[in-house]
Design a protein around this motif. Structure first.
Motif, PDB file in Angstrom:
ATOM      1  N   PHE A 240       0.837  -1.204   0.000  1.00 53.97           N
ATOM      2  CA  PHE A 240       0.000   0.000   0.000  1.00 53.97           C
ATOM      3  C   PHE A 240       0.869   1.250   0.000  1.00 53.97           C
ATOM      4  O   PHE A 240       0.631   2.184  -0.784  1.00 53.97           O
ATOM      5  N   ALA A 303      -6.283  -2.318   1.184  1.00 51.22           N
ATOM      6  CA  ALA A 303      -5.211  -2.983   1.930  1.00 51.22           C
ATOM      7  C   ALA A 303      -5.609  -3.113   3.395  1.00 51.22           C
ATOM      8  O   ALA A 303      -6.469  -2.374   3.900  1.00 51.22           O
ATOM      9  N   THR A 311      -7.100   0.295   4.688  1.00 49.41           N
ATOM     10  CA  THR A 311      -6.885   1.522   3.925  1.00 49.41           C
ATOM     11  C   THR A 311      -7.305   1.298   2.475  1.00 49.41           C
ATOM     12  O   THR A 311      -7.314   0.165   1.985  1.00 49.41           O
TER      13      THR A 311
END
Length: 655
Positions: A240, A303, A311
């Motif tokens: 991420f 993620a 996120t």
């Protein structure tokens, strides 16, 4: 007459450069890794820069400039992979190999005459060329990307900006391509080796082929696991952060497109873990992950950072409104019940959003701001979303300052105690007091508990602060007893973190002995979340063995199972002030209070109502069977000296 700060020509050039970067980003943002990326790369550069030839090449040896083509665009056609092998072999003497020594090389014109002996350049009539070197870890030369034209290439900065824009991701993709080629060559070499042997070795060849295939599979799995969460199979923090870094790099020089980082934290996830077990909690996390992926576009990245934190990276959006719509869609999806082990489970998420319009240059900054916005959403009660703004940043800085100041507040003697009376609703007789802490900050003045206790709990400072309160209360009680005042019960608040502190029980014993206080004179008020914590049970049982009373605080606002109330040696139940203030709003709230009182009576618990402010509330509470009350109607919190006078004068509520 004041001249304009920028000329129309400069503005036009800036707009053109912005359009160029947008076209490149749009052409590459959605393509998959591997061969598709390199095909898209050479086509996109050729179209946006209006050149006839674009070449992406990888290193053919550890020493530059030897390289082999990966993808080649010539006059509208793209060669890639096996089709390209051997098609244009004479690259080593080309001028763009110089980019390996100096990252960017530029030949704006004049190559047609200077390189007549070079097969590639003479065959295609190349007159101008620009290239960028691609270097991996430890500055290892991986290859380069070159754009070539049969015409002069006049705009050096425009071309350089385009090549800089694609360099970071192309380097990563090229590194992956080289690794794939390496594995493929290993396999082909072994396959060719065994093909030359007799039929007797065919069985061994087949076995070894399976072994090599398994090795490739294992290595690919290891590579996948390195950047994915093992529980949900979502990208992990490493992947991420890398994707966000790429988005920032694309937008570093000019805002090519808007992107956003969304930070989610599940509300009350701990309740599921504590009540249904960690296996059920893991099942819920996997289900949440699936709904998150279904709530966004295929090009967006979902993620899991760890725990119950997720996120999302949204690219190519039209600002905050797009991100807000995604947050609303996620909230709606998570609001639907989950079926976990045949049971319906409900959850929600606090969502924070940070938008790239703030011109971030650091991955840590944009993720931090999304996290800050998430905490703002959680403060609003959960199930909400908030978009980060400057005010949140200022408040986060203030919060950090409070955290730093808390660490020295005790030694600087900045805390003091106030005491609020608890009285009988029927007679007005004084039962005792609740100890309430205040912080006399040297700069900000008086800080109320709601503004620093949550921070103290998160940082662990609540433990030493709580011990200070315990000893300070006992010290005051000893002084009042020496002055001849009647013994009273003193209520002290304990958080879940304090209850789980292994030194707490010893300090309680020591404080009682040091100041000569009977255990029954101290009452600890504990939240429902602390009581629900399984590890708290033996501590609370030991407290009762010391004679200390236990009160469940703010009842009805948290989570507590009936078994917790039945199995723990509680003495008092406090009705939260929200129920008391709502008594003026109708019979529905009266029924809630009546139910709580009935439950307390069945368990043999004394009932105290918090936040009593009017005589009308007293009458309703008394009619519902509530015995004691606490609130501004009886007295505001008093300092130690005023508390002594309150007890000495026998002051009670004027009924």
């Amino acid at each position: 007459m004041t001249e304009p700060s920028t000329t129309p020509l400069a503005e036009s050039q800036s707009a053109a450069e912005n359009r160029l970067q947008h076209e490149i980003a749009r052409g590459l943002s959605l393509c998959a890794p591997g061969p598709e990326y390199f095909r898209a790369l050479v086509s996109t550069l050729a179209t946006t820069l209006e050149v006839e030839v674009v070449l992406a090449a990888e290193s053919a040896s550890d020493e530059a400039p030897h390289a082999r083509p990966v993808a080649l665009y010539i006059d509208g056609g793209v060669l890639h992979g096996e089709v390209l092998d051997g098609a244009e072999p004479e690259l080593d003497a080309a001028p763009f190999h110089e980019a390996s020594g100096d990252r960017f090389r530029w030949h704006g014109e004049g190559l047609r005459g200077a390189h007549e002996d070079h097969h590639f350049f003479s065959r295609h009539g190349i007159d101008s060329c620009a290239s960028v070197a691609l270097a991996g870890a430890n500055d290892r030369f991986l290859g380069w990307v070159a754009v070539m034209s049969r015409r002069p290439m006049p705009d050096r900065e425009r071309v350089r900006g385009a090549l800089d824009l694609i360099a970071r991701r192309t380097t990563a993709e090229l590194h992956a391509e080289i690794e794939r080629r390496s594995l493929r060559r290993d396999y082909e070499q072994l396959e060719n080796h065994f093909a030359r042997h007799s039929v007797e070795l065919q069985r061994a060849n087949s076995s070894l082929q399976r072994e090599i295939g398994e090795r490739v599979r294992v290595e690919e799995q290891l590579a996948f696991d390195a950047v994915h969460d093992p529980l949900t199979r979502l990208p992990n923090r490493t992947l991420f952060m890398s994707r966000v870094e790429q988005a920032i790099a694309v937008n570093f020089r000019e805002r090519v497109y808007d992107f956003a980082v969304i930070f989610l934290d599940l509300d009350r996830f701990k309740v599921v873990n504590d009540s249904l077990g960690h296996a059920a909690g893991d099942e819920l996390l996997r289900a949440v992950a699936a709904r998150l992926v279904g709530s966004v576009r295929p090009s967006d990245l979902v993620a899991r950072l760890g725990g119950d934190e997720f996120t999302v990276l949204l690219e190519n959006i039209a600002g905050g409104s797009d991100a807000a719509r995604v947050a609303e869609r996620i909230s709606e999806e998570l609001a639907r019940p989950f079926t976990i082990r045949t049971r319906e489970v409900f959850t929600s998420a606090s969502i924070g959003i940070a938008i790239s319009t703030s011109h971030y240059t650091s991955v840590g900054d944009i993720v931090r701001d999304a996290d800050t916005a998430m905490y703002r959403a959680k403060e609003q009660g959960g199930g909400q979303y908030a978009i980060f703004d400057l005010q949140m940043h200022l408040q986060a800085v203030q919060r950090l300052q409070i955290e730093m100041d808390l660490r020295r507040a005790i030694e600087r003697r900045e805390f003091r105690l106030m005491y609020q009376p608890i009285v009988s609703l029927q007679s007005g007789d004084l039962l005792g007091f609740e100890a309430l802490i205040r912080w006399d900050h040297p700069v900000r003045g008086v800080i109320m508990p709601a503004d620093f206790i949550p921070i103290a709990e998160e940082t662990g400072q609540i433990v030493p602060i709580g011990l200070w309160v315990l000893y300070e209360v006992c010290s005051h009680m000893k002084q009042w007893s020496a002055d001849g005042l009647q013994p009273l019960t003193m209520s002290i608040n304990l958080s879940a973190r304090q209850v789980l502190d292994p030194s707490l029980l010893g300090h309680v014993e020591r404080a009682l002995a040091l100041f000569g206080i009977e255990g029954g004179a101290i009452r600890f008020e504990i939240t429902e979340s602390a009581i629900a914590e399984e590890r708290a049970r033996p501590v609370l049982v030991s407290m009762r063995q010391l004679g200390v009373e236990l009160c469940i605080d703010d009842f009805g606002t948290g989570y507590s199972s009936l078994s917790c109330l039945v199995n723990l040696p509680l003495n008092v139940l406090k009705i939260d002030r929200a129920f008391v203030s709502a008594l003026d709003c109708g019979t529905e709230h009266e029924e809630m209070v009546r139910t709580i009182v009935a439950l307390a009576r069945n368990l043999g618990l004394t009932v105290i109502a918090e936040g009593v402010e009017t005589i009308q509330q007293v009458r309703r509470l008394e009619a519902l069977g509530v015995e004691y009350g606490q609130g501004y109607l009886f007295a505001h919190p008093l300092d130690a000296e005023a508390t002594k006078g309150y007890v000495a004068n026998g002051r009670v509520c004027d009924r």
